[in-house]
Design a protein around this motif. Structure first.
Motif, PDB file in Angstrom:
ATOM      1  N   PRO A  43      42.358  -9.874 -21.643  1.00 15.36           N
ATOM      2  CA  PRO A  43      41.578 -10.781 -22.496  1.00 15.36           C
ATOM      3  C   PRO A  43      42.315 -12.054 -22.927  1.00 15.36           C
ATOM      4  N   LEU A  44      43.561 -11.945 -23.352  1.00 16.34           N
ATOM      5  CA  LEU A  44      44.272 -13.136 -23.811  1.00 16.34           C
ATOM      6  C   LEU A  44      44.486 -14.119 -22.669  1.00 16.34           C
ATOM      7  N   PHE A  45      44.887 -13.611 -21.515  1.00 18.05           N
ATOM      8  CA  PHE A  45      45.070 -14.473 -20.344  1.00 18.05           C
ATOM      9  C   PHE A  45      43.767 -15.196 -20.008  1.00 18.05           C
ATOM     10  N   THR A  46      42.656 -14.474 -20.057  1.00 19.56           N
ATOM     11  CA  THR A  46      41.358 -15.058 -19.699  1.00 19.56           C
ATOM     12  C   THR A  46      40.944 -16.123 -20.706  1.00 19.56           C
ATOM     13  N   LEU A  47      41.170 -15.870 -21.977  1.00 14.33           N
ATOM     14  CA  LEU A  47      40.849 -16.876 -22.991  1.00 14.33           C
ATOM     15  C   LEU A  47      41.654 -18.146 -22.743  1.00 14.33           C
ATOM     16  N   ILE A  48      42.944 -17.993 -22.439  1.00 17.56           N
ATOM     17  CA  ILE A  48      43.796 -19.158 -22.161  1.00 17.56           C
ATOM     18  C   ILE A  48      43.331 -19.858 -20.881  1.00 17.56           C
ATOM     19  N   ALA A  49      43.009 -19.093 -19.841  1.00 19.21           N
ATOM     20  CA  ALA A  49      42.548 -19.676 -18.569  1.00 19.21           C
ATOM     21  C   ALA A  49      41.190 -20.359 -18.724  1.00 19.21           C
ATOM     22  N   SER A  50      40.403 -19.929 -19.688  1.00 21.62           N
ATOM     23  CA  SER A  50      39.080 -20.522 -19.910  1.00 21.62           C
ATOM     24  C   SER A  50      39.170 -21.944 -20.466  1.00 21.62           C
ATOM     25  N   VAL A  51      40.255 -22.260 -21.158  1.00 19.65           N
ATOM     26  CA  VAL A  51      40.403 -23.603 -21.739  1.00 19.65           C
ATOM     27  C   VAL A  51      40.470 -24.673 -20.650  1.00 19.65           C
ATOM     28  N   PRO A  52      41.379 -24.573 -19.663  1.00 15.33           N
ATOM     29  CA  PRO A  52      41.365 -25.609 -18.618  1.00 15.33           C
ATOM     30  C   PRO A  52      40.084 -25.609 -17.789  1.00 15.33           C
ATOM     31  N   MET A  53      39.477 -24.437 -17.626  1.00 14.30           N
ATOM     32  CA  MET A  53      38.194 -24.393 -16.904  1.00 14.30           C
ATOM     33  C   MET A  53      37.145 -25.199 -17.668  1.00 14.30           C
ATOM     34  N   THR A  54      37.094 -25.026 -18.973  1.00  9.90           N
ATOM     35  CA  THR A  54      36.138 -25.773 -19.809  1.00  9.90           C
ATOM     36  C   THR A  54      36.439 -27.263 -19.749  1.00  9.90           C
ATOM     37  N   ILE A  55      37.709 -27.612 -19.848  1.00  6.58           N
ATOM     38  CA  ILE A  55      38.108 -29.028 -19.776  1.00  6.58           C
ATOM     39  C   ILE A  55      37.690 -29.619 -18.431  1.00  6.58           C
ATOM     40  N   PHE A  56      37.866 -28.857 -17.353  1.00  4.22           N
ATOM     41  CA  PHE A  56      37.448 -29.340 -16.030  1.00  4.22           C
ATOM     42  C   PHE A  56      35.960 -29.644 -16.015  1.00  4.22           C
ATOM     43  N   TRP A  57      35.103 -28.717 -16.481  1.00  4.10           N
ATOM     44  CA  TRP A  57      33.651 -28.934 -16.456  1.00  4.10           C
ATOM     45  C   TRP A  57      33.273 -30.137 -17.322  1.00  4.10           C
ATOM     46  N   VAL A  58      33.913 -30.259 -18.483  1.00  4.15           N
ATOM     47  CA  VAL A  58      33.634 -31.396 -19.371  1.00  4.15           C
ATOM     48  C   VAL A  58      34.012 -32.701 -18.676  1.00  4.15           C
ATOM     49  N   TRP A  59      35.184 -32.717 -18.039  1.00  2.00           N
ATOM     50  CA  TRP A  59      35.635 -33.916 -17.339  1.00  2.00           C
ATOM     51  C   TRP A  59      34.746 -34.211 -16.125  1.00  2.00           C
ATOM     52  N   PHE A  60      34.496 -33.212 -15.282  1.00  2.00           N
ATOM     53  CA  PHE A  60      33.767 -33.407 -14.033  1.00  2.00           C
ATOM     54  C   PHE A  60      32.349 -33.912 -14.284  1.00  2.00           C
ATOM     55  N   PHE A  61      31.695 -33.387 -15.304  1.00  3.62           N
ATOM     56  CA  PHE A  61      30.318 -33.799 -15.584  1.00  3.62           C
ATOM     57  C   PHE A  61      30.239 -34.870 -16.674  1.00  3.62           C
ATOM     58  N   ASP A  62      31.397 -35.435 -17.000  1.00  2.00           N
ATOM     59  CA  ASP A  62      31.471 -36.566 -17.920  1.00  2.00           C
ATOM     60  C   ASP A  62      30.708 -36.299 -19.227  1.00  2.00           C
ATOM     61  N   ILE A  63      30.980 -35.152 -19.810  1.00  2.00           N
ATOM     62  CA  ILE A  63      30.330 -34.772 -21.067  1.00  2.00           C
ATOM     63  C   ILE A  63      31.053 -35.498 -22.196  1.00  2.00           C
ATOM     64  N   PRO A  64      30.337 -36.315 -22.955  1.00  2.00           N
ATOM     65  CA  PRO A  64      31.003 -37.072 -24.021  1.00  2.00           C
ATOM     66  C   PRO A  64      31.431 -36.147 -25.168  1.00  2.00           C
ATOM     67  N   VAL A  65      32.714 -36.104 -25.377  1.00  2.89           N
ATOM     68  CA  VAL A  65      33.267 -35.314 -26.480  1.00  2.89           C
ATOM     69  C   VAL A  65      34.075 -36.272 -27.330  1.00  2.89           C
ATOM     70  N   SER A  66      33.685 -36.405 -28.577  1.00  3.12           N
ATOM     71  CA  SER A  66      34.416 -37.299 -29.461  1.00  3.12           C
ATOM     72  C   SER A  66      34.951 -36.502 -30.641  1.00  3.12           C
ATOM     73  N   VAL A  67      36.122 -36.908 -31.069  1.00  2.00           N
ATOM     74  CA  VAL A  67      36.729 -36.269 -32.217  1.00  2.00           C
ATOM     75  C   VAL A  67      36.535 -37.203 -33.401  1.00  2.00           C
ATOM     76  N   PRO A  68      35.827 -36.727 -34.434  1.00  2.00           N
ATOM     77  CA  PRO A  68      35.594 -37.607 -35.585  1.00  2.00           C
ATOM     78  C   PRO A  68      36.903 -37.854 -36.340  1.00  2.00           C
ATOM     79  N   ILE A  69      37.155 -39.113 -36.636  1.00  2.00           N
ATOM     80  CA  ILE A  69      38.342 -39.487 -37.396  1.00  2.00           C
ATOM     81  C   ILE A  69      37.909 -39.736 -38.827  1.00  2.00           C
ATOM     82  N   PRO A  70      38.482 -38.973 -39.771  1.00  2.00           N
ATOM     83  CA  PRO A  70      38.053 -39.127 -41.177  1.00  2.00           C
ATOM     84  C   PRO A  70      38.409 -40.508 -41.715  1.00  2.00           C
ATOM     85  N   LYS A  71      37.510 -41.052 -42.497  1.00  2.00           N
ATOM     86  CA  LYS A  71      37.736 -42.355 -43.130  1.00  2.00           C
ATOM     87  C   LYS A  71      38.497 -42.133 -44.424  1.00  2.00           C
ATOM     88  N   ARG A  72      39.350 -43.064 -44.739  1.00  2.00           N
ATOM     89  CA  ARG A  72      40.131 -42.958 -45.986  1.00  2.00           C
ATOM     90  C   ARG A  72      39.547 -43.795 -47.059  1.00  2.00           C
TER      91      ARG A  72
END
Length: 174
Positions: free
Chosen positions: A145-174
């Motif tokens: 399970p732990l190996f698979t969870l770790i391996a799932s992260v680059p797989m997810t990143i690949f799909w996000v990158w390949f299909f150009d899924i917009p992912v933005s990280v909100p930057i808090p305003k001060r």
């Protein structure tokens, strides 16, 4: 059709008595649910596929919940409960092909009925490829399970990158 798939999943788990093994495979059932939740979160504004409700009151949210918490975990339970002895590679291969065929076949029916809509380059072919990755990952998660969870992260990143899924990280305003 979607509601019918949820009922079929419940009935199949009951008839096959797979529910008896739910504790053994529970973490992998959660893993597949987490995968669908991750897709829904990352692709909320840029979905690659979307399921269309067949019944008005069975809205998109209820539909996704039925797949996330019933259909996908129960099919993972059935897939793992009847996984063949690894001594026979042909039986293992046939087991994978059977489940991939079931998923692709059901999605094909959903596609021709207009119950699933593809966007941004996703297609039934991409779903079939994803299924060819998903089922081995289910088995891998059960074993490591732990190996698979770790391996799932680059797989997810690949799909996000390949299909150009917009992912933005909100930057808090001060």
């Amino acid at each position: 059709m979607h509601l019918l798939l949820a009922f079929i999943s419940i009935i199949a788990v009951w008839i096959r008595k797979d529910y008896r093994a739910w504790k053994t495979y529970y973490s992998t059932m959660q893993y597949v649910a987490l995968g669908n939740l991750t897709y829904n979160f990352l692709c909320a504004s840029h979905w690659l596929w979307q399921l269309s409700p067949d019944i008005k009151w069975f809205n998109h949210s209820l539909l996704e919940m039925s797949y996330t918490f019933i259909v996908f975990p129960f099919t993972a339970l059935m897939f793992l409960s009847h996984y063949p002895e690894e001594k026979s590679k042909w039986k293992v291969l046939l087991h994978y092909l059977c489940w991939i065929g079931i998923y692709v076949g059901v999605e094909y029916i959903l596609m021709i009925r207009g119950s699933i809509i593809y966007k941004y380059g996703w297609s039934l072919g991409w779903s079939a490829l994803f299924d060819c990755i998903m089922f081995p990952f289910l088995r891998l998660h059960y074993k490591k399970p732990l190996f698979t969870l770790i391996a799932s992260v680059p797989m997810t990143i690949f799909w996000v990158w390949f299909f150009d899924i917009p992912v933005s990280v909100p930057i808090p305003k001060r």
